[in-house]
Design a protein around this motif. Structure first.
Motif, short mmCIF file in Angstrom:
data_model
loop_
_atom_site.label_atom_id
_atom_site.label_comp_id
_atom_site.label_asym_id
_atom_site.label_seq_id
_atom_site.Cartn_x
_atom_site.Cartn_y
_atom_site.Cartn_z
N THR A 127 0.83 -1.21 0.00
CA THR A 127 0.00 0.00 0.00
C THR A 127 0.86 1.26 0.00
OG1 THR A 127 -1.79 -1.16 1.16
CG2 THR A 127 -1.79 1.25 1.27
N ILE A 128 1.90 1.26 0.82
CA ILE A 128 2.79 2.43 0.87
C ILE A 128 3.49 2.63 -0.47
CG2 ILE A 128 4.81 3.43 2.00
CD1 ILE A 128 3.96 1.78 4.52
N ALA A 129 3.96 1.54 -1.06
CA ALA A 129 4.67 1.63 -2.33
C ALA A 129 3.80 2.21 -3.44
CB ALA A 129 5.20 0.26 -2.74
N ALA A 130 2.48 2.05 -3.32
CA ALA A 130 1.55 2.51 -4.35
C ALA A 130 0.98 3.90 -4.06
CB ALA A 130 0.40 1.51 -4.50
N LEU A 131 1.46 4.58 -3.03
CA LEU A 131 0.92 5.90 -2.70
C LEU A 131 1.11 6.88 -3.85
CD1 LEU A 131 2.16 6.26 0.99
CD2 LEU A 131 -0.21 5.95 0.24
N ALA A 140 11.13 7.83 1.13
CA ALA A 140 11.40 8.35 2.47
C ALA A 140 10.42 7.77 3.49
CB ALA A 140 11.32 9.87 2.47
N VAL A 141 9.15 7.68 3.12
CA VAL A 141 8.14 7.12 4.01
C VAL A 141 8.41 5.63 4.24
CG1 VAL A 141 5.69 6.53 4.20
CG2 VAL A 141 6.37 8.83 3.46
N LEU A 142 8.68 4.89 3.17
CA LEU A 142 8.99 3.47 3.29
C LEU A 142 10.19 3.23 4.19
CD1 LEU A 142 8.51 2.08 -0.33
CD2 LEU A 142 7.42 1.18 1.73
N ARG A 143 11.22 4.04 4.02
CA ARG A 143 12.43 3.87 4.81
C ARG A 143 12.14 4.10 6.28
NH1 ARG A 143 16.56 6.60 7.22
NH2 ARG A 143 18.64 5.66 7.07
N ASP A 144 11.45 5.19 6.60
CA ASP A 144 11.22 5.51 8.00
C ASP A 144 10.36 4.44 8.67
OD1 ASP A 144 11.80 8.15 9.69
OD2 ASP A 144 9.93 7.25 10.40
N ILE A 145 9.31 4.00 7.99
CA ILE A 145 8.41 3.01 8.59
C ILE A 145 9.10 1.66 8.72
CG2 ILE A 145 6.28 1.71 8.22
CD1 ILE A 145 5.07 4.25 7.02
N SER A 146 9.84 1.23 7.71
CA SER A 146 10.49 -0.08 7.78
C SER A 146 11.54 -0.12 8.88
CB SER A 146 11.11 -0.45 6.44
OG SER A 146 12.12 0.47 6.06
N LEU A 147 12.27 0.97 9.08
CA LEU A 147 13.24 1.01 10.17
C LEU A 147 12.55 0.99 11.53
CD1 LEU A 147 15.82 3.59 8.78
CD2 LEU A 147 16.08 1.11 8.92
N ALA A 148 11.41 1.66 11.61
CA ALA A 148 10.67 1.70 12.88
C ALA A 148 10.09 0.34 13.25
CB ALA A 148 9.56 2.74 12.81
N VAL A 149 9.79 -0.48 12.25
CA VAL A 149 9.21 -1.79 12.50
C VAL A 149 10.29 -2.84 12.78
CG1 VAL A 149 7.89 -3.68 11.40
CG2 VAL A 149 7.11 -1.33 11.18
N GLY A 150 11.52 -2.59 12.37
CA GLY A 150 12.56 -3.61 12.37
C GLY A 150 13.27 -3.84 13.70
#
Length: 308
Positions: A127-131, A140-150
């Motif tokens: 969903t994020i990738a298709a924004l 930038a959004v994908l990077r921040d969220i993926s790091l926060a989840v990891g």
């Protein structure tokens, strides 16, 4: 609850739920079991706090709500729900009640619950990738969220632990005498990281491709870190002071499991004082934004006064 906060919660939840309804496969979509399990946990009555924080951070930065922001909020809710499904499994917290409903593995079995969590996480990143935003903004959004989840590991070296890293430390510390340093590290990662990135990602989306290194994003991150820690401190207190019906989940499990919680180290009264101070510090981070930050401040204040 002030009517302004009620309005924010109701309108933000409505935007998020509409996006979730559109994005999640219907219950009749094959294979039925996985899609019904995903929907069971996603639509079990959550407050949608993370999407709402994302929406209001975006509104503060952009002055309006750009196309796609409900989908970003929905993706954050998918990630949150996936973490709850897995957290409730017998191998982790072994809980049979969440949001006032039977947990996913109780209704659908452990195997399907594990896969439902996996599927929600995957759909969130799809969903994020298709924004509908500039590629630099999406990255930038994908990077921040993926790091926060990891787990605290990124392409450029070690980072503060994210949600999964916090969950690991939480599991491994169970049964041990909690220390102040341990409790804070778990809370900032397990709960705080996803709340922080909800706020930061909303700001990134609202700022557009010229966001990098801006003071606005730094202030939103500080706000999120303070508010996220306050949220979990209050959650710890509620686990000790409310019953299961009020909480919508099994009360007293943290104490029974000798979990590393803020009240276990500081006591209930000091915990509430600490939460209030964190919210005051969070407010300070948004001072330059004046009245445009009022919705975010109201939501942060709600985090410390809620009863479930």
């Amino acid at each position: 609850m002030p009517s302004t906060v009620k309005d924010l919660l109701v309108s933000g939840a409505a935007l998020t739920d509409a996006a979730l309804e559109r994005l999640l496969p219907g219950p009749e979509t094959l294979p039925h079991s996985i899609h019904r399990a995903m929907r069971h946990s996603t639509f079990a009555g959550g407050k949608r706090l993370r999407p709402i924080l994302c929406i209001e951070a975006c509104r503060m930065v952009a002055g309006t709500l750009p196309e796609g922001i409900p989908d970003l909020g929905a993706a954050l809710e998918m990630l949150h729900t996936y973490s709850l499904i897995h957290d409730d499994l017998p191998a982790l917290d072994n809980d049979d009640l969440r949001r006032g409903q039977p947990t996913c593995h109780v209704v659908f079995g452990e195997a399907t619950a594990i896969l439902a969590g996996d599927a929600l996480q995957t759909l969130a990143f799809q969903t994020i990738a298709a924004l509908p935003a500039a590629p630099a903004t999406v990255v930038a959004v994908l990077r921040d969220i993926s790091l926060a989840v990891g787990t605290g590991v990124g392409p450029n070296g070690p980072l503060p632990p994210g949600m999964i890293g916090g969950q690991v430390v939480d599991i491994e510390s169970e049964g041990h005498t909690p220390t102040a340093e341990l409790v804070e590290s778990i809370h900032r990662a397990k709960t705080g990281a996803l709340i922080t990135t909800s706020i930061v990602s909303g700001g990134l989306y609202g700022a557009g491709p010229d966001h990098a290194g801006t003071d606005t994003i730094a202030r939103l991150r500080t706000f999120g870190e303070k508010a996220g820690l306050a949220f979990q401190i209050v959650d710890d207190v509620l686990d000790m002071t409310q019953d299961s019906a009020q909480l919508g989940k099994t009360a007293g499990k943290d104490t029974a499991s000798i979990k590393a919680t803020w009240p276990a180290v500081y006591g209930i009264d000091q915990s509430l004082r600490d939460a209030n101070q964190l919210i005051a510090d969070a407010f300070d981070a948004l001072a330059p934004f004046g009245e445009s930050a009022a919705p975010l401040k109201a939501l942060a204040q709600y985090l410390t006064t809620r009863t479930n």
